[in-house]
Design a protein around this motif. Structure first.
Motif, PDB file in Angstrom:
ATOM      1  N   VAL A 171      44.326  37.119  53.628  1.00  0.00           N
ATOM      2  CA  VAL A 171      43.943  37.401  51.827  1.00  0.00           C
ATOM      3  C   VAL A 171      44.147  36.084  51.267  1.00  0.00           C
ATOM      4  CG1 VAL A 171      44.469  38.733  49.850  1.00  0.00           C
ATOM      5  CG2 VAL A 171      44.712  40.005  52.065  1.00  0.00           C
ATOM      6  N   ARG A 172      43.067  35.308  51.211  1.00  0.00           N
ATOM      7  CA  ARG A 172      43.291  34.137  50.542  1.00  0.00           C
ATOM      8  C   ARG A 172      42.947  34.122  48.930  1.00  0.00           C
ATOM      9  NH1 ARG A 172      39.027  33.740  53.783  1.00  0.00           N
ATOM     10  NH2 ARG A 172      37.758  32.385  52.313  1.00  0.00           N
ATOM     11  N   GLY A 173      42.385  35.014  48.534  1.00  0.00           N
ATOM     12  CA  GLY A 173      42.061  35.008  47.059  1.00  0.00           C
ATOM     13  C   GLY A 173      43.346  35.602  46.299  1.00  0.00           C
ATOM     14  N   CYS A 174      43.258  35.245  44.708  1.00  0.00           N
ATOM     15  CA  CYS A 174      44.401  35.402  44.088  1.00  0.00           C
ATOM     16  C   CYS A 174      43.881  35.771  42.613  1.00  0.00           C
ATOM     17  CB  CYS A 174      45.077  34.172  44.016  1.00  0.00           C
ATOM     18  SG  CYS A 174      44.421  32.612  43.051  1.00  0.00           S
ATOM     19  N   LEU A 175      44.879  36.231  41.709  1.00  0.00           N
ATOM     20  CA  LEU A 175      44.408  36.593  40.642  1.00  0.00           C
ATOM     21  C   LEU A 175      44.168  35.191  39.788  1.00  0.00           C
ATOM     22  CD1 LEU A 175      44.403  38.442  37.728  1.00  0.00           C
ATOM     23  CD2 LEU A 175      46.816  38.063  37.403  1.00  0.00           C
ATOM     24  N   GLN A 176      42.904  34.781  39.094  1.00  0.00           N
ATOM     25  CA  GLN A 176      42.293  33.949  38.336  1.00  0.00           C
ATOM     26  C   GLN A 176      42.429  34.221  36.923  1.00  0.00           C
ATOM     27  OE1 GLN A 176      40.136  31.145  40.973  1.00  0.00           O
ATOM     28  NE2 GLN A 176      39.182  32.806  41.365  1.00  0.00           N
ATOM     29  N   PRO A 177      42.701  33.126  36.005  1.00  0.00           N
ATOM     30  CA  PRO A 177      42.435  33.399  34.589  1.00  0.00           C
ATOM     31  C   PRO A 177      41.027  33.416  34.183  1.00  0.00           C
ATOM     32  CG  PRO A 177      43.059  31.127  35.174  1.00  0.00           C
ATOM     33  CD  PRO A 177      43.376  31.894  36.437  1.00  0.00           C
ATOM     34  N   ASN A 178      40.809  33.790  33.219  1.00  0.00           N
ATOM     35  CA  ASN A 178      39.327  33.879  32.711  1.00  0.00           C
ATOM     36  C   ASN A 178      39.161  32.318  32.373  1.00  0.00           C
ATOM     37  OD1 ASN A 178      39.124  36.704  33.097  1.00  0.00           O
ATOM     38  ND2 ASN A 178      39.242  37.085  31.070  1.00  0.00           N
TER      39      ASN A 178
END
Length: 572
Positions: A171-178
Protein backbone atom coordinates in the motif's frame (compact mmCIF):
# COMPACT_ATOMS: atom_id res chain seq x y z
CA UNK A 1 -23.10 -13.56 -15.52
CA UNK A 2 -26.46 -12.46 -14.12
CA UNK A 3 -27.82 -9.04 -14.98
CA UNK A 4 -27.69 -6.40 -12.24
CA UNK A 5 -29.70 -3.26 -11.58
CA UNK A 6 -26.95 -0.72 -10.94
CA UNK A 7 -27.22 2.91 -9.87
CA UNK A 8 -24.52 5.21 -11.19
CA UNK A 9 -24.36 7.99 -8.60
CA UNK A 10 -22.46 10.91 -10.06
CA UNK A 11 -22.02 14.66 -9.74
CA UNK A 12 -22.53 14.99 -13.50
CA UNK A 13 -23.20 12.77 -16.50
CA UNK A 14 -19.62 13.39 -17.63
CA UNK A 15 -17.46 11.44 -20.06
CA UNK A 16 -16.45 8.74 -17.57
CA UNK A 17 -20.00 8.28 -16.26
CA UNK A 18 -21.27 8.01 -19.84
CA UNK A 19 -18.61 5.47 -20.68
CA UNK A 20 -19.47 3.42 -17.56
CA UNK A 21 -23.18 3.59 -18.47
CA UNK A 22 -22.44 2.37 -21.99
CA UNK A 23 -20.06 -0.37 -20.86
CA UNK A 24 -22.46 -1.77 -18.27
CA UNK A 25 -25.28 -1.85 -20.82
CA UNK A 26 -23.03 -3.62 -23.30
CA UNK A 27 -22.30 -6.25 -20.63
CA UNK A 28 -26.04 -6.92 -20.18
CA UNK A 29 -26.65 -4.93 -16.99
CA UNK A 30 -29.20 -2.17 -16.46
CA UNK A 31 -27.52 1.00 -15.18
CA UNK A 32 -29.70 3.91 -14.05
CA UNK A 33 -28.25 7.32 -13.26
CA UNK A 34 -28.75 9.46 -10.16
CA UNK A 35 -27.16 12.90 -10.31
CA UNK A 36 -26.23 14.23 -6.88
CA UNK A 37 -28.57 17.15 -6.19
CA UNK A 38 -29.27 17.22 -2.46
CA UNK A 39 -28.73 14.52 0.13
CA UNK A 40 -32.38 13.83 0.93
CA UNK A 41 -33.42 13.52 -2.72
CA UNK A 42 -30.48 11.26 -3.55
CA UNK A 43 -31.18 8.95 -0.59
CA UNK A 44 -34.85 8.72 -1.47
CA UNK A 45 -34.17 7.91 -5.13
CA UNK A 46 -31.63 5.19 -4.36
CA UNK A 47 -33.38 3.65 -1.34
CA UNK A 48 -36.61 3.38 -3.33
CA UNK A 49 -35.01 2.03 -6.49
CA UNK A 50 -34.26 -1.49 -5.34
CA UNK A 51 -30.79 -1.33 -6.93
CA UNK A 52 -28.39 -4.24 -6.41
CA UNK A 53 -25.29 -2.06 -6.39
CA UNK A 54 -24.32 1.63 -6.42
CA UNK A 55 -21.19 2.74 -8.28
CA UNK A 56 -19.86 6.31 -8.13
CA UNK A 57 -17.66 7.00 -11.19
CA UNK A 58 -17.44 10.76 -10.60
CA UNK A 59 -18.64 12.03 -7.24
CA UNK A 60 -17.56 15.29 -5.62
CA UNK A 61 -20.04 15.01 -2.75
CA UNK A 62 -19.78 12.85 0.36
CA UNK A 63 -21.91 9.69 0.25
CA UNK A 64 -24.74 10.02 2.81
CA UNK A 65 -24.62 7.71 5.84
CA UNK A 66 -28.00 6.23 4.96
CA UNK A 67 -26.57 4.93 1.70
CA UNK A 68 -23.14 3.60 2.61
CA UNK A 69 -24.35 1.93 5.83
CA UNK A 70 -26.64 -0.49 3.97
CA UNK A 71 -24.68 -3.81 3.98
CA UNK A 72 -26.93 -5.43 1.38
CA UNK A 73 -26.29 -2.78 -1.29
CA UNK A 74 -22.66 -1.61 -1.38
CA UNK A 75 -21.74 1.87 -2.55
CA UNK A 76 -18.44 1.72 -4.45
CA UNK A 77 -16.37 4.84 -5.12
CA UNK A 78 -14.11 4.99 -8.19
CA UNK A 79 -11.13 6.99 -6.90
CA UNK A 80 -8.46 8.25 -9.33
CA UNK A 81 -5.54 7.14 -7.18
CA UNK A 82 -3.54 4.08 -6.16
CA UNK A 83 -4.50 1.94 -3.15
CA UNK A 84 -4.19 4.05 -0.01
CA UNK A 85 -4.34 7.37 -1.82
CA UNK A 86 -6.98 9.66 -0.36
CA UNK A 87 -8.12 13.19 -1.05
CA UNK A 88 -9.72 15.24 -3.81
CA UNK A 89 -6.48 16.28 -5.56
CA UNK A 90 -5.13 12.86 -6.52
CA UNK A 91 -4.36 13.60 -10.18
CA UNK A 92 -3.10 17.11 -9.43
CA UNK A 93 -0.43 15.77 -7.06
CA UNK A 94 0.52 12.92 -9.40
CA UNK A 95 1.19 15.37 -12.25
CA UNK A 96 2.95 17.94 -10.07
CA UNK A 97 5.29 15.30 -8.63
CA UNK A 98 5.94 13.74 -12.05
CA UNK A 99 5.21 10.27 -10.73
CA UNK A 100 6.19 7.44 -13.12
CA UNK A 101 2.95 5.51 -12.52
CA UNK A 102 -0.47 6.02 -11.02
CA UNK A 103 -3.76 4.15 -10.80
CA UNK A 104 -7.45 3.95 -10.04
CA UNK A 105 -8.99 2.21 -7.02
CA UNK A 106 -12.55 1.03 -6.44
CA UNK A 107 -13.31 1.22 -2.74
CA UNK A 108 -16.40 0.88 -0.61
CA UNK A 109 -17.86 4.07 0.80
CA UNK A 110 -17.51 4.46 4.57
CA UNK A 111 -17.68 7.36 7.03
CA UNK A 112 -14.12 8.49 6.29
CA UNK A 113 -13.54 9.75 2.74
CA UNK A 114 -11.64 7.30 0.47
CA UNK A 115 -10.78 5.05 3.45
CA UNK A 116 -13.07 2.10 2.74
CA UNK A 117 -12.16 -1.50 1.91
CA UNK A 118 -10.83 -2.15 -1.59
CA UNK A 119 -12.82 -3.88 -4.33
CA UNK A 120 -10.38 -3.49 -7.22
CA UNK A 121 -7.40 -1.47 -8.40
CA UNK A 122 -5.64 -0.87 -11.71
CA UNK A 123 -2.30 0.86 -12.22
CA UNK A 124 -0.76 2.40 -15.34
CA UNK A 125 2.36 4.21 -16.52
CA UNK A 126 2.15 8.00 -16.28
CA UNK A 127 4.01 9.70 -19.15
CA UNK A 128 5.34 13.20 -18.56
CA UNK A 129 3.61 16.15 -20.22
CA UNK A 130 -0.02 15.04 -19.89
CA UNK A 131 -2.49 17.61 -18.68
CA UNK A 132 -5.13 16.60 -16.14
CA UNK A 133 -8.08 16.38 -18.54
CA UNK A 134 -6.02 14.32 -20.97
CA UNK A 135 -4.98 11.96 -18.17
CA UNK A 136 -8.52 11.73 -16.79
CA UNK A 137 -10.20 11.06 -20.14
CA UNK A 138 -7.47 8.63 -21.21
CA UNK A 139 -5.58 6.39 -18.81
CA UNK A 140 -7.73 7.11 -15.77
CA UNK A 141 -10.94 6.44 -17.70
CA UNK A 142 -9.52 3.17 -19.10
CA UNK A 143 -8.44 2.00 -15.63
CA UNK A 144 -11.76 3.06 -14.10
CA UNK A 145 -13.74 0.96 -16.58
CA UNK A 146 -11.55 -2.06 -15.82
CA UNK A 147 -12.17 -1.54 -12.10
CA UNK A 148 -15.93 -1.18 -12.62
CA UNK A 149 -16.05 -4.43 -14.58
CA UNK A 150 -14.09 -6.18 -11.83
CA UNK A 151 -16.36 -4.80 -9.10
CA UNK A 152 -19.47 -6.10 -10.88
CA UNK A 153 -17.97 -9.57 -11.37
CA UNK A 154 -16.81 -9.73 -7.74
CA UNK A 155 -20.18 -8.55 -6.44
CA UNK A 156 -21.94 -11.34 -8.35
CA UNK A 157 -19.43 -13.83 -6.93
CA UNK A 158 -20.07 -12.65 -3.34
CA UNK A 159 -16.65 -11.05 -2.89
CA UNK A 160 -15.85 -9.33 0.42
CA UNK A 161 -13.72 -6.18 -0.12
CA UNK A 162 -10.30 -6.04 1.52
CA UNK A 163 -9.86 -3.52 4.37
CA UNK A 164 -7.30 -0.80 3.70
CA UNK A 165 -4.13 -1.66 5.62
CA UNK A 166 -1.40 0.96 5.73
CA UNK A 167 0.99 -1.52 7.40
CA UNK A 168 1.01 -3.55 4.18
CA UNK A 169 4.18 -2.57 2.24
CA UNK A 170 2.25 -2.92 -1.04
CA UNK A 171 0.00 0.00 0.00
CA UNK A 172 1.96 3.00 -1.33
CA UNK A 173 -0.76 5.65 -1.22
CA UNK A 174 -1.47 8.05 1.61
CA UNK A 175 -3.88 10.77 2.71
CA UNK A 176 -3.07 13.89 0.71
CA UNK A 177 -4.29 17.42 1.38
CA UNK A 178 -6.53 19.17 -1.09
CA UNK A 179 -4.23 21.15 -3.38
CA UNK A 180 -4.57 24.90 -2.85
CA UNK A 181 -3.46 27.79 -5.03
CA UNK A 182 -0.37 28.16 -2.83
CA UNK A 183 0.63 24.63 -3.87
CA UNK A 184 0.13 25.48 -7.55
CA UNK A 185 1.76 28.90 -7.63
CA UNK A 186 4.68 29.73 -9.90
CA UNK A 187 6.71 32.74 -10.95
CA UNK A 188 7.14 33.64 -14.60
CA UNK A 189 10.87 33.58 -13.71
CA UNK A 190 10.59 29.80 -13.26
CA UNK A 191 11.46 27.52 -16.16
CA UNK A 192 8.81 26.84 -18.80
CA UNK A 193 8.51 23.14 -18.07
CA UNK A 194 7.81 23.71 -14.38
CA UNK A 195 5.19 26.36 -15.15
CA UNK A 196 3.55 24.10 -17.73
CA UNK A 197 3.43 21.27 -15.19
CA UNK A 198 1.67 23.54 -12.68
CA UNK A 199 -0.88 24.54 -15.33
CA UNK A 200 -1.32 20.95 -16.57
CA UNK A 201 -2.05 19.78 -13.01
CA UNK A 202 -4.83 22.37 -12.68
CA UNK A 203 -6.27 21.86 -16.15
CA UNK A 204 -10.05 22.03 -16.36
CA UNK A 205 -10.47 23.14 -12.77
CA UNK A 206 -9.38 25.23 -10.96
CA UNK A 207 -6.60 26.70 -13.15
CA UNK A 208 -3.54 28.45 -11.72
CA UNK A 209 -3.85 32.04 -10.51
CA UNK A 210 -1.09 34.21 -11.98
CA UNK A 211 -0.28 37.86 -12.65
CA UNK A 212 -0.43 38.78 -16.32
CA UNK A 213 -0.71 42.10 -18.15
CA UNK A 214 -1.30 43.94 -14.88
CA UNK A 215 -4.20 41.71 -13.78
CA UNK A 216 -4.91 38.44 -11.99
CA UNK A 217 -6.02 35.52 -14.13
CA UNK A 218 -6.44 31.77 -13.86
CA UNK A 219 -4.37 30.29 -16.68
CA UNK A 220 -5.05 27.15 -18.77
CA UNK A 221 -3.93 25.38 -21.93
CA UNK A 222 -0.14 25.86 -21.89
CA UNK A 223 2.24 24.96 -24.74
CA UNK A 224 6.05 25.16 -24.76
CA UNK A 225 7.91 27.56 -27.05
CA UNK A 226 11.60 28.45 -27.50
CA UNK A 227 11.30 32.24 -27.83
CA UNK A 228 12.74 34.35 -25.01
CA UNK A 229 12.04 37.68 -23.35
CA UNK A 230 11.54 39.39 -20.02
CA UNK A 231 9.73 36.91 -17.73
CA UNK A 232 6.03 37.70 -17.53
CA UNK A 233 6.06 39.83 -20.68
CA UNK A 234 3.58 39.02 -23.45
CA UNK A 235 5.79 38.50 -26.50
CA UNK A 236 3.27 37.70 -29.21
CA UNK A 237 -0.24 36.65 -30.17
CA UNK A 238 -1.11 33.74 -32.46
CA UNK A 239 -4.71 32.75 -33.17
CA UNK A 240 -6.35 32.89 -29.71
CA UNK A 241 -3.23 32.37 -27.59
CA UNK A 242 -0.70 34.76 -26.05
CA UNK A 243 3.01 33.97 -25.73
CA UNK A 244 4.41 34.72 -22.26
CA UNK A 245 8.16 34.84 -21.55
CA UNK A 246 9.45 32.67 -18.71
CA UNK A 247 12.75 32.29 -16.89
CA UNK A 248 14.29 30.27 -19.71
CA UNK A 249 11.98 30.30 -22.75
CA UNK A 250 8.24 30.99 -23.12
CA UNK A 251 4.76 29.47 -23.05
CA UNK A 252 1.71 29.87 -25.22
CA UNK A 253 -1.34 30.34 -22.98
CA UNK A 254 -4.55 29.43 -24.77
CA UNK A 255 -7.24 30.25 -22.19
CA UNK A 256 -7.72 32.58 -19.23
CA UNK A 257 -10.33 33.27 -16.59
CA UNK A 258 -10.26 36.64 -14.90
CA UNK A 259 -10.10 36.48 -11.10
CA UNK A 260 -13.62 37.44 -10.03
CA UNK A 261 -14.50 40.26 -7.67
CA UNK A 262 -16.49 39.30 -4.52
CA UNK A 263 -19.92 38.05 -5.59
CA UNK A 264 -18.91 37.89 -9.25
CA UNK A 265 -18.66 34.83 -11.50
CA UNK A 266 -16.21 34.54 -14.38
CA UNK A 267 -15.49 31.75 -16.84
CA UNK A 268 -12.78 30.56 -19.21
CA UNK A 269 -12.34 32.25 -22.56
CA UNK A 270 -9.66 32.35 -25.24
CA UNK A 271 -6.69 34.35 -23.89
CA UNK A 272 -6.72 36.86 -26.74
CA UNK A 273 -10.37 37.64 -26.03
CA UNK A 274 -9.78 38.17 -22.30
CA UNK A 275 -6.80 40.48 -22.88
CA UNK A 276 -8.21 42.16 -26.00
CA UNK A 277 -7.76 45.72 -24.75
CA UNK A 278 -4.15 45.16 -23.71
CA UNK A 279 -2.62 43.64 -26.84
CA UNK A 280 -2.51 46.64 -29.20
CA UNK A 281 1.30 46.80 -29.27
CA UNK A 282 1.92 43.05 -29.16
CA UNK A 283 3.17 41.48 -32.40
CA UNK A 284 0.75 39.10 -34.12
CA UNK A 285 2.44 35.99 -35.52
CA UNK A 286 0.73 34.24 -38.39
CA UNK A 287 1.64 30.75 -39.51
CA UNK A 288 -1.80 29.79 -40.77
CA UNK A 289 -1.97 26.83 -43.14
CA UNK A 290 -2.46 29.07 -46.17
CA UNK A 291 0.57 31.26 -45.29
CA UNK A 292 3.00 28.75 -43.79
CA UNK A 293 1.65 25.22 -44.24
CA UNK A 294 4.77 23.20 -43.51
CA UNK A 295 6.32 25.16 -40.63
CA UNK A 296 7.80 23.62 -37.50
CA UNK A 297 6.23 25.91 -34.90
CA UNK A 298 5.50 24.10 -31.64
CA UNK A 299 2.04 25.61 -31.13
CA UNK A 300 -0.35 24.93 -34.01
CA UNK A 301 -4.06 24.52 -33.25
CA UNK A 302 -4.49 23.68 -36.94
CA UNK A 303 -1.62 21.87 -38.62
CA UNK A 304 -1.02 20.10 -41.90
CA UNK A 305 1.28 17.46 -43.32
CA UNK A 306 1.31 15.14 -46.31
CA UNK A 307 2.05 11.46 -46.53
CA UNK A 308 1.85 9.77 -49.90
CA UNK A 309 -1.51 10.61 -51.42
CA UNK A 310 -2.93 11.83 -48.09
CA UNK A 311 -3.15 15.40 -46.84
CA UNK A 312 -3.62 15.28 -43.05
CA UNK A 313 -5.23 18.26 -41.33
CA UNK A 314 -5.23 18.16 -37.52
CA UNK A 315 -7.48 20.41 -35.47
CA UNK A 316 -6.75 20.76 -31.77
CA UNK A 317 -9.11 23.20 -30.10
CA UNK A 318 -9.18 23.40 -26.31
CA UNK A 319 -12.04 21.26 -24.94
CA UNK A 320 -13.19 20.67 -28.51
CA UNK A 321 -15.01 24.01 -28.72
CA UNK A 322 -14.94 25.83 -32.07
CA UNK A 323 -15.62 29.58 -32.04
CA UNK A 324 -16.63 31.62 -35.07
CA UNK A 325 -13.02 32.70 -35.65
CA UNK A 326 -11.65 29.19 -35.19
CA UNK A 327 -14.15 27.90 -37.74
CA UNK A 328 -13.12 30.64 -40.17
CA UNK A 329 -9.47 29.61 -39.76
CA UNK A 330 -10.49 26.01 -40.35
CA UNK A 331 -12.31 26.97 -43.57
CA UNK A 332 -9.18 28.75 -44.87
CA UNK A 333 -7.05 25.73 -43.97
CA UNK A 334 -9.46 23.33 -45.68
CA UNK A 335 -9.59 25.39 -48.84
CA UNK A 336 -5.81 25.37 -49.02
CA UNK A 337 -5.63 21.63 -48.27
CA UNK A 338 -8.25 20.93 -50.95
CA UNK A 339 -6.13 22.77 -53.52
CA UNK A 340 -3.22 20.36 -52.99
CA UNK A 341 -2.47 17.50 -55.35
CA UNK A 342 -3.66 14.83 -52.91
CA UNK A 343 -6.34 12.18 -53.29
CA UNK A 344 -7.37 11.74 -49.66
CA UNK A 345 -8.02 14.49 -47.13
CA UNK A 346 -7.71 13.20 -43.56
CA UNK A 347 -9.25 15.49 -40.92
CA UNK A 348 -8.38 14.41 -37.40
CA UNK A 349 -8.49 15.68 -33.83
CA UNK A 350 -5.62 16.24 -31.45
CA UNK A 351 -4.99 15.22 -27.84
CA UNK A 352 -8.36 16.10 -26.32
CA UNK A 353 -11.94 16.01 -27.56
CA UNK A 354 -12.38 15.72 -31.31
CA UNK A 355 -15.00 18.48 -31.39
CA UNK A 356 -18.03 19.55 -29.39
CA UNK A 357 -19.37 22.03 -31.90
CA UNK A 358 -19.90 25.74 -31.27
CA UNK A 359 -17.98 27.58 -28.52
CA UNK A 360 -20.56 28.21 -25.78
CA UNK A 361 -18.16 30.23 -23.60
CA UNK A 362 -17.38 32.66 -26.42
CA UNK A 363 -21.09 32.88 -27.19
CA UNK A 364 -21.97 33.64 -23.56
CA UNK A 365 -19.26 36.32 -23.32
CA UNK A 366 -20.48 38.18 -26.41
CA UNK A 367 -22.31 41.49 -26.15
CA UNK A 368 -25.17 39.83 -28.01
CA UNK A 369 -24.94 36.07 -27.31
CA UNK A 370 -27.73 35.21 -29.75
CA UNK A 371 -26.02 37.03 -32.61
CA UNK A 372 -22.68 35.38 -31.78
CA UNK A 373 -24.34 31.95 -31.67
CA UNK A 374 -25.90 32.66 -35.07
CA UNK A 375 -22.52 33.66 -36.52
CA UNK A 376 -20.86 30.62 -34.94
CA UNK A 377 -23.34 28.10 -36.34
CA UNK A 378 -22.99 29.51 -39.84
CA UNK A 379 -19.19 29.40 -39.55
CA UNK A 380 -19.14 25.75 -38.48
CA UNK A 381 -21.61 24.99 -41.28
CA UNK A 382 -19.03 26.49 -43.64
CA UNK A 383 -16.44 24.02 -42.28
CA UNK A 384 -18.79 21.12 -43.00
CA UNK A 385 -19.55 22.52 -46.45
CA UNK A 386 -15.85 22.40 -47.34
CA UNK A 387 -15.73 18.73 -46.33
CA UNK A 388 -18.87 17.85 -48.26
CA UNK A 389 -17.61 19.56 -51.43
CA UNK A 390 -14.04 18.25 -51.41
CA UNK A 391 -12.65 16.68 -54.58
CA UNK A 392 -10.59 14.35 -52.42
CA UNK A 393 -12.00 11.36 -50.59
CA UNK A 394 -12.49 12.79 -47.07
CA UNK A 395 -11.69 10.69 -43.99
CA UNK A 396 -12.52 11.79 -40.43
CA UNK A 397 -10.24 10.56 -37.67
CA UNK A 398 -12.27 10.86 -34.46
CA UNK A 399 -9.45 10.85 -31.93
CA UNK A 400 -11.51 11.71 -28.85
CA UNK A 401 -15.04 12.18 -27.58
CA UNK A 402 -17.35 14.30 -29.70
CA UNK A 403 -20.70 15.94 -29.16
CA UNK A 404 -23.48 17.70 -31.07
CA UNK A 405 -22.04 19.57 -34.07
CA UNK A 406 -18.67 17.89 -33.52
CA UNK A 407 -20.22 14.50 -34.31
CA UNK A 408 -21.92 15.90 -37.39
CA UNK A 409 -18.69 17.54 -38.54
CA UNK A 410 -17.06 14.09 -38.48
CA UNK A 411 -20.00 12.61 -40.39
CA UNK A 412 -19.59 15.19 -43.17
CA UNK A 413 -16.61 13.08 -44.28
CA UNK A 414 -16.98 10.18 -46.71
CA UNK A 415 -15.43 7.72 -44.27
CA UNK A 416 -15.25 7.90 -40.46
CA UNK A 417 -12.60 6.11 -38.41
CA UNK A 418 -12.80 6.27 -34.60
CA UNK A 419 -10.42 5.54 -31.76
CA UNK A 420 -11.58 2.66 -29.58
CA UNK A 421 -13.82 3.46 -26.59
CA UNK A 422 -14.56 7.08 -27.45
CA UNK A 423 -18.06 8.37 -26.69
CA UNK A 424 -20.27 10.24 -29.17
CA UNK A 425 -23.29 12.40 -28.34
CA UNK A 426 -25.10 12.86 -31.68
CA UNK A 427 -27.80 15.26 -30.47
CA UNK A 428 -28.58 18.91 -29.75
CA UNK A 429 -31.98 18.87 -28.08
CA UNK A 430 -30.75 18.96 -24.48
CA UNK A 431 -29.13 22.34 -25.25
CA UNK A 432 -32.37 23.70 -26.67
CA UNK A 433 -31.21 23.52 -30.29
CA UNK A 434 -32.58 21.90 -33.44
CA UNK A 435 -29.06 21.43 -34.77
CA UNK A 436 -27.23 22.22 -37.98
CA UNK A 437 -23.85 21.18 -39.48
CA UNK A 438 -25.83 19.42 -42.24
CA UNK A 439 -26.98 16.74 -39.80
CA UNK A 440 -30.24 16.26 -41.71
CA UNK A 441 -28.11 15.14 -44.65
CA UNK A 442 -25.11 13.38 -43.07
CA UNK A 443 -26.78 11.47 -40.23
CA UNK A 444 -29.59 9.86 -42.29
CA UNK A 445 -26.98 9.06 -44.97
CA UNK A 446 -25.05 7.12 -42.33
CA UNK A 447 -27.77 5.43 -40.25
CA UNK A 448 -31.06 5.93 -42.12
CA UNK A 449 -33.86 8.45 -41.39
CA UNK A 450 -35.57 6.51 -38.59
CA UNK A 451 -32.38 5.95 -36.59
CA UNK A 452 -31.30 9.56 -37.19
CA UNK A 453 -34.56 10.71 -35.64
CA UNK A 454 -34.14 8.33 -32.71
CA UNK A 455 -30.55 9.40 -31.99
CA UNK A 456 -31.29 13.11 -32.06
CA UNK A 457 -34.43 12.81 -29.91
CA UNK A 458 -33.17 10.31 -27.30
CA UNK A 459 -30.24 12.55 -26.27
CA UNK A 460 -28.15 9.58 -25.13
CA UNK A 461 -24.47 8.79 -25.65
CA UNK A 462 -23.29 6.25 -28.22
CA UNK A 463 -20.16 4.13 -27.85
CA UNK A 464 -17.65 3.65 -30.65
CA UNK A 465 -18.80 0.02 -30.93
CA UNK A 466 -22.45 1.08 -31.26
CA UNK A 467 -21.52 3.76 -33.79
CA UNK A 468 -19.81 1.06 -35.86
CA UNK A 469 -22.91 -1.15 -35.77
CA UNK A 470 -25.16 1.78 -36.71
CA UNK A 471 -22.99 2.88 -39.64
CA UNK A 472 -21.85 6.19 -38.17
CA UNK A 473 -18.29 4.82 -38.06
CA UNK A 474 -16.69 2.54 -40.63
CA UNK A 475 -13.74 1.22 -38.60
CA UNK A 476 -12.40 1.40 -35.04
CA UNK A 477 -8.67 1.81 -34.46
CA UNK A 478 -6.39 1.34 -31.43
CA UNK A 479 -7.18 3.02 -28.10
CA UNK A 480 -3.60 4.31 -27.61
CA UNK A 481 -3.51 7.83 -29.17
CA UNK A 482 -0.07 7.38 -30.76
CA UNK A 483 -0.94 3.96 -32.16
CA UNK A 484 -4.25 5.33 -33.45
CA UNK A 485 -2.48 8.17 -35.31
CA UNK A 486 -0.20 5.70 -37.10
CA UNK A 487 -3.07 3.31 -37.85
CA UNK A 488 -5.22 6.20 -39.08
CA UNK A 489 -2.64 7.40 -41.57
CA UNK A 490 -2.10 3.86 -42.87
CA UNK A 491 -5.85 3.31 -43.31
CA UNK A 492 -6.29 6.73 -44.99
CA UNK A 493 -3.58 5.78 -47.49
CA UNK A 494 -5.38 2.53 -48.29
CA UNK A 495 -8.98 3.73 -48.80
CA UNK A 496 -8.42 4.58 -52.48
CA UNK A 497 -7.85 0.94 -53.36
CA UNK A 498 -9.59 -0.97 -50.55
CA UNK A 499 -12.57 -2.80 -52.11
CA UNK A 500 -14.48 -2.22 -48.86
CA UNK A 501 -14.86 1.43 -49.87
CA UNK A 502 -15.70 0.95 -53.55
CA UNK A 503 -19.33 1.99 -52.90
CA UNK A 504 -18.17 5.08 -51.01
CA UNK A 505 -15.94 6.08 -53.91
CA UNK A 506 -18.88 5.57 -56.29
CA UNK A 507 -21.19 7.61 -54.06
CA UNK A 508 -18.69 10.44 -54.18
CA UNK A 509 -19.39 10.82 -57.91
CA UNK A 510 -23.15 11.21 -57.38
CA UNK A 511 -23.40 13.83 -54.64
CA UNK A 512 -26.68 15.74 -54.66
CA UNK A 513 -25.45 19.29 -54.04
CA UNK A 514 -28.94 20.74 -54.25
CA UNK A 515 -30.16 18.45 -51.48
CA UNK A 516 -27.16 19.46 -49.36
CA UNK A 517 -27.96 23.14 -49.91
CA UNK A 518 -31.60 22.59 -48.96
CA UNK A 519 -30.62 20.76 -45.76
CA UNK A 520 -28.48 23.66 -44.64
CA UNK A 521 -31.18 26.19 -45.44
CA UNK A 522 -33.91 24.35 -43.55
CA UNK A 523 -31.63 23.67 -40.56
CA UNK A 524 -30.71 27.35 -40.29
CA UNK A 525 -34.35 28.37 -40.41
CA UNK A 526 -34.90 26.21 -37.33
CA UNK A 527 -31.70 27.41 -35.64
CA UNK A 528 -32.74 31.01 -36.15
CA UNK A 529 -35.75 30.33 -33.95
CA UNK A 530 -33.52 28.71 -31.31
CA UNK A 531 -30.57 31.10 -31.28
CA UNK A 532 -32.12 34.45 -32.13
CA UNK A 533 -35.60 33.99 -30.67
CA UNK A 534 -34.80 31.49 -27.87
CA UNK A 535 -37.65 29.14 -28.73
CA UNK A 536 -36.36 26.29 -26.51
CA UNK A 537 -34.44 28.23 -23.83
CA UNK A 538 -31.03 27.92 -25.50
CA UNK A 539 -29.92 31.18 -23.84
CA UNK A 540 -30.64 29.85 -20.34
CA UNK A 541 -29.13 26.43 -21.07
CA UNK A 542 -25.99 28.01 -22.51
CA UNK A 543 -25.65 30.21 -19.43
CA UNK A 544 -26.12 27.25 -17.07
CA UNK A 545 -23.50 25.26 -18.96
CA UNK A 546 -20.93 28.04 -18.96
CA UNK A 547 -21.42 28.93 -15.30
CA UNK A 548 -21.52 25.22 -14.37
CA UNK A 549 -24.88 25.43 -12.64
CA UNK A 550 -25.75 22.24 -10.81
CA UNK A 551 -28.71 20.35 -12.20
CA UNK A 552 -31.89 20.39 -10.12
CA UNK A 553 -32.76 16.76 -10.92
CA UNK A 554 -31.70 13.73 -12.92
CA UNK A 555 -33.01 13.89 -16.52
CA UNK A 556 -35.77 11.33 -17.05
CA UNK A 557 -33.96 9.83 -20.06
CA UNK A 558 -31.19 8.57 -17.73
CA UNK A 559 -33.54 6.82 -15.29
CA UNK A 560 -34.38 3.20 -16.09
CA UNK A 561 -37.91 1.84 -15.70
CA UNK A 562 -36.87 -0.50 -12.88
CA UNK A 563 -35.68 2.49 -10.83
CA UNK A 564 -39.05 4.21 -11.32
CA UNK A 565 -41.32 1.21 -10.73
CA UNK A 566 -40.30 0.66 -7.11
CA UNK A 567 -40.68 4.37 -6.38
CA UNK A 568 -44.17 4.34 -7.94
CA UNK A 569 -45.13 1.23 -5.94
CA UNK A 570 -44.04 2.81 -2.67
CA UNK A 571 -45.87 6.02 -3.50
CA UNK A 572 -49.02 4.05 -4.31
Amino acid sequence: MRSLNIILLSSAFNGLTQRAWLDLRQAGHSPSVVLFTDEAAVCEQIENSGADLVICPFLKDRVPHALWSNPQRPVVIIHPGIVGDRGASALDWAIMRELPSWGVTALQAVEEMDAGPVWATCEFNLPAGLRKSELYNGRVSDAAIRCIREVVEKFIDGFVPVPLDYTDPKVRGCLQPNMKQDDRTFSWHDCSRFIKRCIDAADGQPGVLASLAGGQYYVYDAHLDQRTGIPGEILAVHDDAVLVATGDHSLWIGSLRRKPQPGEETFKRPARHVLAGQLADVPVLDWSIANAPFNDEAYQPIRYRESGRVGELTLEFYNGAMSTEQCQRMVEALRWAKSRDTQVLLVKGGRGSFSNGVHLNVIQAAEDPGAEAWANIQAIDDVCAELLSARQLVVSGVTGNAGAGGVMLALAADIVFARADIVLNPHYKSMGLYGSEYWTYSLPRAVGPAMAEQLTQACLPVSAAQALQLGMVQEIGPRCPDEFSLWLLQRANSVLTDPTYAAVRERKLRVDHELIRQCRESELQEMQEDMLYNRNQFAEKCRNFVYKRKTCCTPARLVEDWARVREAELAG
